[in-house]
Design a protein around this motif. Sequence first.
Motif, PDB file in Angstrom:
ATOM      1  N   UNK A 252       0.823  -1.214   0.000  1.00 51.74           N
ATOM      2  CA  UNK A 252       0.000   0.000   0.000  1.00 51.74           C
ATOM      3  C   UNK A 252       0.856   1.262   0.000  1.00 51.74           C
ATOM      4  N   UNK A 253       2.054   1.176   0.577  1.00 53.92           N
ATOM      5  CA  UNK A 253       2.957   2.332   0.602  1.00 53.92           C
ATOM      6  C   UNK A 253       3.563   2.627  -0.763  1.00 53.92           C
ATOM      7  N   UNK A 254       3.740   1.581  -1.593  1.00 60.14           N
ATOM      8  CA  UNK A 254       4.529   1.741  -2.816  1.00 60.14           C
ATOM      9  C   UNK A 254       3.762   1.563  -4.123  1.00 60.14           C
ATOM     10  N   UNK A 255       2.522   1.072  -4.070  1.00 60.95           N
ATOM     11  CA  UNK A 255       1.777   0.839  -5.303  1.00 60.95           C
ATOM     12  C   UNK A 255       0.410   1.497  -5.238  1.00 60.95           C
ATOM     13  N   UNK A 256      -0.081   1.931  -6.412  1.00 56.44           N
ATOM     14  CA  UNK A 256      -1.414   2.518  -6.487  1.00 56.44           C
ATOM     15  C   UNK A 256      -2.473   1.431  -6.352  1.00 56.44           C
ATOM     16  N   UNK A 258      -5.079   0.960  -8.003  1.00 52.36           N
ATOM     17  CA  UNK A 258      -5.525   0.412  -9.292  1.00 52.36           C
ATOM     18  C   UNK A 258      -4.651  -0.741  -9.760  1.00 52.36           C
ATOM     19  N   UNK A 259      -3.425  -0.853  -9.223  1.00 55.57           N
ATOM     20  CA  UNK A 259      -2.511  -1.927  -9.609  1.00 55.57           C
ATOM     21  C   UNK A 259      -2.591  -3.137  -8.680  1.00 55.57           C
ATOM     22  N   UNK A 260      -3.462  -3.057  -7.670  1.00 49.97           N
ATOM     23  CA  UNK A 260      -3.498  -4.078  -6.621  1.00 49.97           C
ATOM     24  C   UNK A 260      -4.747  -4.951  -6.735  1.00 49.97           C
TER      25      UNK A 260
END
Length: 320
Positions: A252-256, A258-260
């Motif tokens: 959650x700190x490093x990816x948006x 929408x990419x998860x």
Amino acid sequence: MKLERLMTITILLLNRKRVQAQELADQLEVSLRTIYRDLDSLGQAGIPIVSYTGMEGGYEIMDSFRLDRQLLSFDELTALSTALRGLESTKAYDRSNMDLLLNKVGAMVAQAEQGRTGEGDRIHIDFSPWKNSDEDQSRYHSLRQAVNDRKLIRFTYTSRSGGEQEREVEPMALVLKNYAWYLHGYCRLRDDYRIFKLTRIRELGIQAGTFVRREESLAQLNERWKTPAKNESNEGIPAVLRFKASAAMSVMDHFDEKNIERLPDGQIIVRMTYSSEQWLIRSALHYMTDVIVLEPASVAAKVRQLALDIASQYDGLDKE
């Protein structure tokens, strides 16, 4: 000198409910007689200064008075103050100069408004780098002076691959990004614009020679930085990563969002495009055993081999 002193007294009175004459004299390093004359001059200039006697006496400006701030609203001023305090945390600027600047911003708010809660009371920004030694600060101040004076600089620089080279650079601007300082400059070795991370600069020397600043603006330099070099096909590398449930915070700190994709068992799938294969590999190794590269298979194989190579470095270590 007197004008500057009068301005300082005005700012102090605007930012404080009440100030004693002796405190003003001590701060400005002048006599009480001089302070009294200055206060009288300010009164004659139309600034409504009121004096109070007694143990808690002193001087203050009437609550209804404020400096003209038609260009900035109250919320804009508090946002500016919050940002300046964040910059203050980097220790890049002289504390006394920063304090004076913050006082000037505060003076633009009417005393009647100073009790109102703004963003500055609810938001704190800290840009201070994790590593911020005296050596780092000295390097920053030397480079800042070189940028201002258009002085050529020489230094030894450590690249991402670990190699070292001596560079001669025309320094153009300093940029704070992701809690770290960077230098924009024209590298005479590469004959092109480059960006250098300050913590990788050693043996910095400011040269006697100056240079004519090139036409590239700071906005253009930053635009170059925001467009990283991609692989030869210039399309980037689509990747699929699977993270353990315990790594949710890092994801959650490093990816948006929408990419998860969250799986029923708590594991997380991340789909995104990396600018280069090397960047993807470094990212995967950063998460250690919390991630598996599912795609592309060729990168997964390289990450696996690198992990084996790392393990082999420790073979027999306990026998030494």
